[in-house]
Scaffold this motif. Structure first.
Motif, mmCIF file in Angstrom:
data_model
loop_
_atom_site.group_PDB
_atom_site.id
_atom_site.type_symbol
_atom_site.label_atom_id
_atom_site.label_comp_id
_atom_site.label_asym_id
_atom_site.label_seq_id
_atom_site.Cartn_x
_atom_site.Cartn_y
_atom_site.Cartn_z
ATOM 1 N N GLU A 6 0.994 13.358 4.035
ATOM 2 C CA GLU A 6 2.012 12.529 3.399
ATOM 3 C C GLU A 6 1.713 12.333 1.916
ATOM 4 O O GLU A 6 2.623 12.330 1.084
ATOM 5 C CB GLU A 6 2.088 11.168 4.094
ATOM 6 N N LEU A 7 0.432 12.186 1.602
ATOM 7 C CA LEU A 7 0.029 12.000 0.211
ATOM 8 C C LEU A 7 0.302 13.266 -0.600
ATOM 9 O O LEU A 7 0.760 13.197 -1.742
ATOM 10 C CB LEU A 7 -1.457 11.632 0.147
ATOM 11 N N LEU A 8 0.033 14.423 -0.009
ATOM 12 C CA LEU A 8 0.324 15.685 -0.685
ATOM 13 C C LEU A 8 1.811 15.807 -0.995
ATOM 14 O O LEU A 8 2.209 16.278 -2.070
ATOM 15 C CB LEU A 8 -0.116 16.866 0.182
ATOM 16 N N GLU A 9 2.639 15.393 -0.058
ATOM 17 C CA GLU A 9 4.086 15.473 -0.249
ATOM 18 C C GLU A 9 4.574 14.432 -1.254
ATOM 19 O O GLU A 9 5.543 14.673 -1.990
ATOM 20 C CB GLU A 9 4.790 15.281 1.084
ATOM 21 N N LYS A 10 3.898 13.310 -1.309
ATOM 22 C CA LYS A 10 4.294 12.227 -2.209
ATOM 23 C C LYS A 10 4.027 12.580 -3.670
ATOM 24 O O LYS A 10 4.750 12.167 -4.566
ATOM 25 C CB LYS A 10 3.540 10.949 -1.828
ATOM 26 N N HIS A 187 10.342 25.600 -1.460
ATOM 27 C CA HIS A 187 9.072 26.206 -1.065
ATOM 28 C C HIS A 187 9.317 27.624 -0.558
ATOM 29 O O HIS A 187 10.313 27.883 0.130
ATOM 30 C CB HIS A 187 8.404 25.398 0.053
ATOM 31 N N ILE A 188 8.409 28.528 -0.893
ATOM 32 C CA ILE A 188 8.478 29.849 -0.286
ATOM 33 C C ILE A 188 8.000 29.724 1.153
ATOM 34 O O ILE A 188 7.395 28.715 1.543
ATOM 35 C CB ILE A 188 7.637 30.882 -1.064
ATOM 36 N N VAL A 192 4.413 33.709 3.967
ATOM 37 C CA VAL A 192 4.290 34.531 2.766
ATOM 38 C C VAL A 192 3.128 34.028 1.910
ATOM 39 O O VAL A 192 2.346 34.811 1.367
ATOM 40 C CB VAL A 192 5.601 34.513 1.948
ATOM 41 N N GLN A 193 3.010 32.718 1.825
ATOM 42 C CA GLN A 193 1.977 32.120 0.973
ATOM 43 C C GLN A 193 0.615 32.081 1.654
ATOM 44 O O GLN A 193 -0.419 32.197 0.995
ATOM 45 C CB GLN A 193 2.410 30.690 0.598
ATOM 46 N N THR A 194 0.612 31.926 2.970
ATOM 47 C CA THR A 194 -0.639 31.817 3.721
ATOM 48 C C THR A 194 -0.663 32.854 4.830
ATOM 49 O O THR A 194 0.152 32.806 5.753
ATOM 50 C CB THR A 194 -0.796 30.412 4.343
#
Length: 201
Positions: A6-10, A187-188, A192-194
């Motif tokens: 949640e913090l990453l998204e915030k 977001h891709i 693709v990214q991971t």
């Protein structure tokens, strides 16, 4: 407290800042100091230095940046970035991110790797501080005005605050209350990214 995801998204880039905060300047600076202390660095070199600006110091910094950049930036770039600079003055404060070059040179490796590790050390601190500010309900952006140690671009900032010559400024993070939320973020695709690999073909 927020969960990690949640913090990453915030954490978003917030350009319209205000001066409201439920935390005092002392609480904010203490939190930033503790976060930077815990950030990992290559060889535990601890090369990163931060300077936290509030009030008059914050205004003086962005006035200095504005005065320099008005003679450099033109057209649409100036229109966009001048708004970032003036908006930064409306916030609670700014974190300046430096690398202590005397400490960088002491890392037990060659010059090329010292440069890479220096950048990694500072990036770790930048992101950690940004997350900490988000956790305190403060918005921020990451800026790169007047960076360039070899060219002397950061000399004016160091002179303004009587900072050591061995400090190299890599970024600035103005922060404050969120007066306008960030827009939707595209977001891709995750796959693709991971990529996940468990067997060899």
């Amino acid at each position: 407290m927020s969960t990690f995801t949640e913090l990453l998204e915030k954490r978003r880039s917030i350009y319209v800042l205000g001066t409201e905060s439920k935390y005092s300047t002392q609480e904010i600076s203490d939190r930033i100091g503790e976060v930077v202390k815990q950030v990992p660095s290559a060889f535990n070199s601890q090369t990163t230095r931060v300077v936290v600006l509030f009030d008059e110091a914050n205004h003086a910094f962005w006035d200095h940046i504005y005065a320099v950049q008005k003679d450099i930036l033109e057209g649409e770039i100036w229109d966009m970035m001048s708004g970032v600079m003036t908006g930064a003055k409306n916030g609670v404060g700014t974190v300046l991110f430096f690398e202590e070059l005397d400490a960088v040179k002491k890392m037990p490796t060659n010059v090329v790797r010292q440069e890479a590790y220096k950048q990694n050390n500072n990036a770790n601190a930048q992101y950690a501080v940004w997350l900490a500010l988000a956790e305190m309900d403060l918005g921020a952006t990451l800026q790169h005005f007047n960076v360039g140690y070899e060219q002397g671009f950061d000399k004016g900032t160091k002179a303004l605050f009587d900072l050591p010559e061995s400090y190299e400024m890599l970024a600035q993070m103005p922060f404050g209350s969120v007066e306008q939320e960030a827009g939707k973020k595209e977001h891709i695709e995750t796959n693709v990214q991971t990529r996940v690999i468990s067997t060899l073909s």
